[in-house]
Scaffold this motif. Structure first.
Motif, PDB file in Angstrom:
ATOM      1  N   THR A  31       0.979  -1.292   0.119  1.00 28.35           N
ATOM      2  CA  THR A  31       0.026  -0.134   0.040  1.00 28.35           C
ATOM      3  C   THR A  31       0.922   1.335   0.103  1.00 28.35           C
ATOM      4  OG1 THR A  31      -0.214   0.028   2.284  1.00 28.35           O
ATOM      5  CG2 THR A  31      -1.965  -1.096   1.531  1.00 28.35           C
ATOM      6  N   THR A  82       0.454   5.395   0.941  1.00 21.50           N
ATOM      7  CA  THR A  82      -0.399   6.507   1.555  1.00 21.50           C
ATOM      8  C   THR A  82       0.517   7.767   1.283  1.00 21.50           C
ATOM      9  OG1 THR A  82       0.193   5.967   3.729  1.00 21.50           O
ATOM     10  CG2 THR A  82      -1.612   5.163   3.116  1.00 21.50           C
ATOM     11  N   ASP A 126      -7.206   6.858   2.855  1.00 21.61           N
ATOM     12  CA  ASP A 126      -7.004   7.262   1.507  1.00 21.61           C
ATOM     13  C   ASP A 126      -5.778   6.821   1.185  1.00 21.61           C
ATOM     14  OD1 ASP A 126      -9.537   8.172   1.179  1.00 21.61           O
ATOM     15  OD2 ASP A 126      -8.887  10.428   1.816  1.00 21.61           O
ATOM     16  N   GLY A 127      -5.505   6.261   0.105  1.00 18.75           N
ATOM     17  CA  GLY A 127      -4.319   5.821  -0.516  1.00 18.75           C
ATOM     18  C   GLY A 127      -4.463   4.853  -1.641  1.00 18.75           C
TER      19      GLY A 127
END
Length: 130
Positions: free
Chosen positions: A93, A95, A103-104
């Motif tokens: 992930t 961010t 959110d990312g």
């Protein structure tokens, strides 16, 4: 006949009003453009990570969760984390500090478990929540 020196109060108020209207139009557009740039930066970091993972896999036949092994560093204000890295796949992930933790962007390859951030539709697809 008297000569006119300077602007009248009405003219100054009209110019101020026009500048205010233009600002209310321009500021949201600039904010949206900035957010799109942040998302593009996160996506680029995940693509770069994917490239480094494949280079590492070609050398050692396994994916890595160690950024030093991958010789990878993320962009300024972007945090990339590898959720899973095995011999059969990996997931990560990204961010940005300008956004909240929810959110990312995320991506996964191979048999790795897809992360919930962005919900990628398939392996190698980068999905973003913003």
């Amino acid at each position: 006949m008297r000569g006119s020196h300077g602007f009248s109060l009405i003219e100054l108020l009209l110019v101020t009003l026009i500048i205010g209207i233009l600002a209310t139009i321009a500021i949201p557009r600039l904010t949206a453009a900035r957010d799109r740039a942040f998302v593009a930066t996160m996506q680029a970091d995940l693509r770069n990570l994917a490239t480094q993972q494949e280079i590492h896999y070609a050398d050692s036949l396994t994916y890595s969760s160690n950024f030093n092994d991958l010789e990878f560093s993320s962009s300024d204000r972007v945090t990339v984390s590898i959720a899973e890295a095995t011999g059969t796949g990996w997931s990560a992930t990204a961010t940005h500090q300008a956004f909240g933790a929810a959110d990312g962007c995320s991506v996964y390859y191979g048999n790795a478990t897809a992360t919930t951030l962005g919900n990628p539709g398939g392996p190698g697809e980068i999905a973003c929540t913003r």
